[in-house]
Design a protein around this motif. Structure first.
Motif, PDB file in Angstrom:
ATOM      1  N   ARG A 458     -52.360 -75.344 -16.268  1.00  0.00           N
ATOM      2  CA  ARG A 458     -50.809 -74.780 -16.353  1.00  0.00           C
ATOM      3  C   ARG A 458     -50.627 -73.775 -15.201  1.00  0.00           C
ATOM      4  O   ARG A 458     -50.033 -72.597 -15.355  1.00  0.00           O
ATOM      5  N   PHE A 459     -51.236 -74.007 -14.116  1.00  0.00           N
ATOM      6  CA  PHE A 459     -51.120 -73.034 -12.977  1.00  0.00           C
ATOM      7  C   PHE A 459     -49.635 -72.476 -12.496  1.00  0.00           C
ATOM      8  O   PHE A 459     -49.151 -71.680 -11.841  1.00  0.00           O
ATOM      9  N   TYR A 460     -48.742 -73.792 -12.652  1.00  0.00           N
ATOM     10  CA  TYR A 460     -47.357 -73.560 -12.356  1.00  0.00           C
ATOM     11  C   TYR A 460     -46.867 -72.416 -12.943  1.00  0.00           C
ATOM     12  O   TYR A 460     -45.834 -71.724 -12.538  1.00  0.00           O
ATOM     13  N   TYR A 461     -47.254 -71.997 -14.127  1.00  0.00           N
ATOM     14  CA  TYR A 461     -46.750 -70.716 -15.079  1.00  0.00           C
ATOM     15  C   TYR A 461     -47.521 -69.521 -14.899  1.00  0.00           C
ATOM     16  O   TYR A 461     -47.187 -68.735 -15.388  1.00  0.00           O
ATOM     17  N   ARG A 462     -48.398 -69.525 -13.914  1.00  0.00           N
ATOM     18  CA  ARG A 462     -49.369 -68.629 -13.903  1.00  0.00           C
ATOM     19  C   ARG A 462     -49.618 -67.557 -12.591  1.00  0.00           C
ATOM     20  O   ARG A 462     -50.460 -66.785 -12.674  1.00  0.00           O
ATOM     21  N   SER A 463     -48.583 -67.603 -11.826  1.00  0.00           N
ATOM     22  CA  SER A 463     -48.374 -66.827 -10.658  1.00  0.00           C
ATOM     23  C   SER A 463     -46.923 -66.635 -10.485  1.00  0.00           C
ATOM     24  O   SER A 463     -46.113 -67.087 -11.067  1.00  0.00           O
ATOM     25  N   ASP A 464     -46.954 -65.621  -9.438  1.00  0.00           N
ATOM     26  CA  ASP A 464     -45.620 -65.020  -9.566  1.00  0.00           C
ATOM     27  C   ASP A 464     -44.320 -65.752  -8.998  1.00  0.00           C
ATOM     28  O   ASP A 464     -42.928 -65.366  -9.382  1.00  0.00           O
ATOM     29  N   HIS A 465     -44.549 -66.889  -8.645  1.00  0.00           N
ATOM     30  CA  HIS A 465     -43.280 -67.989  -8.173  1.00  0.00           C
ATOM     31  C   HIS A 465     -42.662 -68.227  -9.306  1.00  0.00           C
ATOM     32  O   HIS A 465     -41.612 -68.391  -9.431  1.00  0.00           O
ATOM     33  N   TYR A 466     -43.523 -68.210 -10.442  1.00  0.00           N
ATOM     34  CA  TYR A 466     -42.831 -68.796 -11.644  1.00  0.00           C
ATOM     35  C   TYR A 466     -41.626 -67.993 -11.979  1.00  0.00           C
ATOM     36  O   TYR A 466     -40.657 -68.501 -12.764  1.00  0.00           O
ATOM     37  N   ASN A 467     -41.567 -66.814 -11.831  1.00  0.00           N
ATOM     38  CA  ASN A 467     -40.437 -65.911 -12.339  1.00  0.00           C
ATOM     39  C   ASN A 467     -39.235 -66.398 -11.170  1.00  0.00           C
ATOM     40  O   ASN A 467     -37.976 -65.762 -11.751  1.00  0.00           O
ATOM     41  N   PHE A 468     -39.368 -66.587 -10.265  1.00  0.00           N
ATOM     42  CA  PHE A 468     -38.268 -67.034  -9.275  1.00  0.00           C
ATOM     43  C   PHE A 468     -37.790 -68.521  -9.795  1.00  0.00           C
ATOM     44  O   PHE A 468     -36.584 -68.810  -9.870  1.00  0.00           O
ATOM     45  N   ALA A 469     -38.939 -69.259 -10.069  1.00  0.00           N
ATOM     46  CA  ALA A 469     -38.453 -70.767 -10.548  1.00  0.00           C
ATOM     47  C   ALA A 469     -37.632 -70.626 -11.747  1.00  0.00           C
ATOM     48  O   ALA A 469     -36.686 -71.366 -11.798  1.00  0.00           O
ATOM     49  N   LYS A 470     -37.915 -69.689 -12.651  1.00  0.00           N
ATOM     50  CA  LYS A 470     -37.106 -69.568 -13.836  1.00  0.00           C
ATOM     51  C   LYS A 470     -35.758 -69.341 -13.575  1.00  0.00           C
ATOM     52  O   LYS A 470     -34.670 -69.451 -14.400  1.00  0.00           O
ATOM     53  N   GLN A 471     -35.294 -68.596 -12.337  1.00  0.00           N
ATOM     54  CA  GLN A 471     -34.036 -68.217 -11.930  1.00  0.00           C
ATOM     55  C   GLN A 471     -33.398 -69.633 -11.067  1.00  0.00           C
ATOM     56  O   GLN A 471     -32.536 -69.093 -10.198  1.00  0.00           O
ATOM     57  N   ASN A 472     -34.002 -70.773 -11.135  1.00  0.00           N
ATOM     58  CA  ASN A 472     -33.801 -71.843 -10.315  1.00  0.00           C
ATOM     59  C   ASN A 472     -33.807 -71.667  -8.572  1.00  0.00           C
ATOM     60  O   ASN A 472     -33.047 -72.251  -8.110  1.00  0.00           O
ATOM     61  N   VAL A 473     -34.703 -70.692  -8.283  1.00  0.00           N
ATOM     62  CA  VAL A 473     -34.880 -70.687  -6.883  1.00  0.00           C
ATOM     63  C   VAL A 473     -36.210 -71.597  -6.676  1.00  0.00           C
ATOM     64  O   VAL A 473     -37.154 -71.319  -7.167  1.00  0.00           O
ATOM     65  N   PRO A 474     -35.903 -72.422  -5.669  1.00  0.00           N
ATOM     66  CA  PRO A 474     -37.035 -73.384  -5.302  1.00  0.00           C
ATOM     67  C   PRO A 474     -38.019 -72.785  -4.854  1.00  0.00           C
ATOM     68  O   PRO A 474     -38.165 -71.547  -4.141  1.00  0.00           O
ATOM     69  N   ILE A 475     -39.396 -73.084  -5.333  1.00  0.00           N
ATOM     70  CA  ILE A 475     -40.772 -72.289  -4.977  1.00  0.00           C
ATOM     71  C   ILE A 475     -41.826 -73.192  -4.512  1.00  0.00           C
ATOM     72  O   ILE A 475     -41.773 -74.405  -4.789  1.00  0.00           O
ATOM     73  N   ILE A 476     -42.711 -72.740  -3.546  1.00  0.00           N
ATOM     74  CA  ILE A 476     -44.053 -73.478  -3.459  1.00  0.00           C
ATOM     75  C   ILE A 476     -45.030 -72.462  -3.616  1.00  0.00           C
ATOM     76  O   ILE A 476     -44.912 -71.191  -3.133  1.00  0.00           O
ATOM     77  N   PHE A 477     -46.180 -72.745  -4.231  1.00  0.00           N
ATOM     78  CA  PHE A 477     -47.050 -72.026  -4.689  1.00  0.00           C
ATOM     79  C   PHE A 477     -48.402 -72.508  -3.864  1.00  0.00           C
ATOM     80  O   PHE A 477     -48.801 -73.841  -4.105  1.00  0.00           O
TER      81      PHE A 477
END
Length: 530
Positions: A458-477
């Motif tokens: 579940r690394f997608y949910y475990r670093s800071d990018h996830y809080n942006f993803a929850k706001q529909n901001v595209p991310i790369i980790f």
């Protein structure tokens, strides 16, 4: 050292572009100055060097910084170090003036006092009951509560579709249901999902309960995980009775409890056998009391304004904190996340050199160093969900760097890799840009193992990018995977692969350059409904 490198680069650029005067000028011809043209962004990418990454990391992950524990003296040293680097580079703060710090309001929870009474039988804090929530006081008394089975709210399996939990205490159990062939009903395979993997499973179920209107969330937790929570609170109580750090007011009015199977069976004797949600008619009271102390902590922010589309902002993020000092041992966090932190400094410096040459990015770039990642992604949550400096609607993407300095056991024979997580979750275009940039400039193995929706880590949910993803901001980790020194005192700067770290940092820079300078903003074609 970087000053001499820049002088050499400017000289080479001038040679490559010809004389700064008009060709074959006559003695009376006016001198025409020409600006160096950048035909290849490698000019700036090559200012990112392993030597400078190493020099910075040996300082940032030294014992002097005391493990950079959130709110402690070492974290204060870390933020001053970052601020001074940005000032030396001439990169300003979006907050204005000399203020590079975004205050993040945190609190440290004192060990809660909880009494749970079922039909006259009383259970108390620790051993049988552990708080998962914030600081507040409340007494709940009811003659009925809802047993919501596994507490899953999913398209393929939903415990909430036939029962009303609004305003009620909701009790759930750990795990997720299986078919007769051993596959999970939620995934259709033998891979567990977010509903049943450790803390991520507990968080998913808690969120589902409150999203459906629950007044309080009570979960019978896996015995091992429940015992870990018990041990944690016993340990912090022994060290001064201060424990979990959270955002002030974050879920402050939500009672969240982990209970043992003994308490669960007192609530509903058939709980471990029955999967069927139902209303339970039993007397239940929860007396919850907790207090907290405030914690001073900060995100560090620096900013390069876009030349053509300044209102569109690309965020490049990493977390500045680590585990601090435990039992007299300093957790230096060289890879986690000193590697991401100093990489951002080098990436920022490369962009700033472009600015000085008149080739600044078309879009604005925010260099965001967040606090409290190790405490639950707190700094990024505060920025993305509560107090963004720039509107989230104007944030085009987040490139998050968390551990890019080491090689995990799976790649020891071929270390030319980096794990990419989330690049295709919200934007097909972002994923394609990432692939194209890598092929053109870096040629690393982009490993998508942990990008699988059913990845148990579940690394997608475990670093800071996830809080942006929850706001529909595209991310790369960007991530190198875990290793034997992960979250240990032995995560030290002498074990970093600096040439490899340089290559990964350059990949982030090239990707950022493309996003910041392309004609059209990338499209979040897979944006989630809220």
């Amino acid at each position: 050292m970087k000053i001499y490198l820049r002088i050499l680069l400017v000289s080479l650029l001038a040679m490559g572009c010809g004389s700064s005067k008009t060709e074959n000028p006559t003695p009376d011809a006016p001198v025409v100055e020409t600006k160096p043209k950048v035909e290849d962004v490698t000019t700036y990418a090559n200012t990112i060097t392993s030597a400078e990454l190493k020099e910075m990391l040996y300082t940032y992950a030294s014992d002097e910084f005391e493990g950079r524990e959130t709110g402690e003296a070492g974290q204060k040293k870390a933020i001053e170090y970052l601020k001074n680097h940005y000032k030396e580079m001439g990169i300003v703060s979006p907050l204005g003036g000399d203020d590079y710090f975004q205050e993040v309001p945190l609190e440290k929870l004192l060990t809660p006092k909880i009494t749970l009474n079922v039909q006259g039988k009383e259970f108390t804090t620790l051993e049988d009951i552990v708080s998962l929530g914030g600081a507040h006081s409340e007494l709940i008394t009811t003659d009925q509560f809802v047993y919501a089975g596994y507490g899953i709210d999913d398209e393929k399996y939903n415990d909430y579709d036939k029962i009303d939990v609004n305003g009620k205490v909701v009790v759930v159990k750990y795990g997720e249901p299986k078919n007769q062939d051993g596959t999970y009903k939620t995934s259709g395979s033998k891979e567990a999902t977010k509903w049943s993997v450790g803390r991520a499973g507990r968080t998913s179920k808690k969120n589902a309960a409150f999203d459906n209107g629950a007044k309080a969330f009570v979960m019978v937790t896996e015995p091992e995980l429940h015992q870990q929570s018990v041990n944690y609170y016993k340990n912090v109580a022994a060290q001064g009775d201060a424990g979990n750090i959270s955002l002030i007011e974050d879920e402050a009015n939500q009672i969240q409890l982990s209970i043992s199977e003994k308490v669960a069976k007192a609530l509903y004797p058939e709980i471990m056998k029955s999967d069927t949600p139902k209303l339970i008619e039993r007397l239940l009271s929860i007396d919850y009391f907790s207090e907290s102390i405030s914690v001073s902590s900060e995100n560090v922010v620096a900013y390069i304004k876009g030349t053509e589309k300044p209102d569109e902002v690309l965020v490049i993020s990493a977390h500045l904190d680590h585990e601090g000092v435990k039992d007299g041992q300093i957790y230096n966090g060289a890879d986690d996340d000193g590697s991401g932190t100093v990489s951002i400094l080098e990436i920022a410096d490369a962009f700033q050199q472009a600015v000085k040459d008149g080739n600044g990015p078309k879009r604005s770039i925010l260099f965001l160093h967040v606090t409290g990642e190790e405490k639950g992604l707190l700094g990024s949550k505060y920025y993305a969900s509560t107090s963004p400096i720039f509107p989230i609607a104007n944030t085009v993407a987040d490139l998050n760097i968390d551990m890019i300095g080491r090689v995990d056991p799976q790649h020891e024979s071929d270390p030319n890799y980096v794990y990419l997580i989330g690049s295709d979750k919200l934007s097909t275009e972002l994923h394609n840009i990432s692939e194209e940039v890598n092929t053109k400039y870096i040629n690393m193995n982009l490993d998508y193992t942990y990008n699988d929706d059913n990845d148990p880590n579940r690394f997608y949910y475990r670093s800071d990018h996830y809080n942006f993803a929850k706001q529909n901001v595209p991310i790369i980790f960007y991530f190198n995977g875990t290793h034997a020194d992960y979250h240990r005192p032995s995560d030290t700067p002498d074990k970093i692969e600096y040439d490899l770290m340089e290559k990964r940092a350059k990949l982030v820079f090239y990707t950022a350059w493309e996003i910041a300078n392309r004609t059209n903003r990338i499209v979040a074609d897979k944006a989630m409904s809220k």
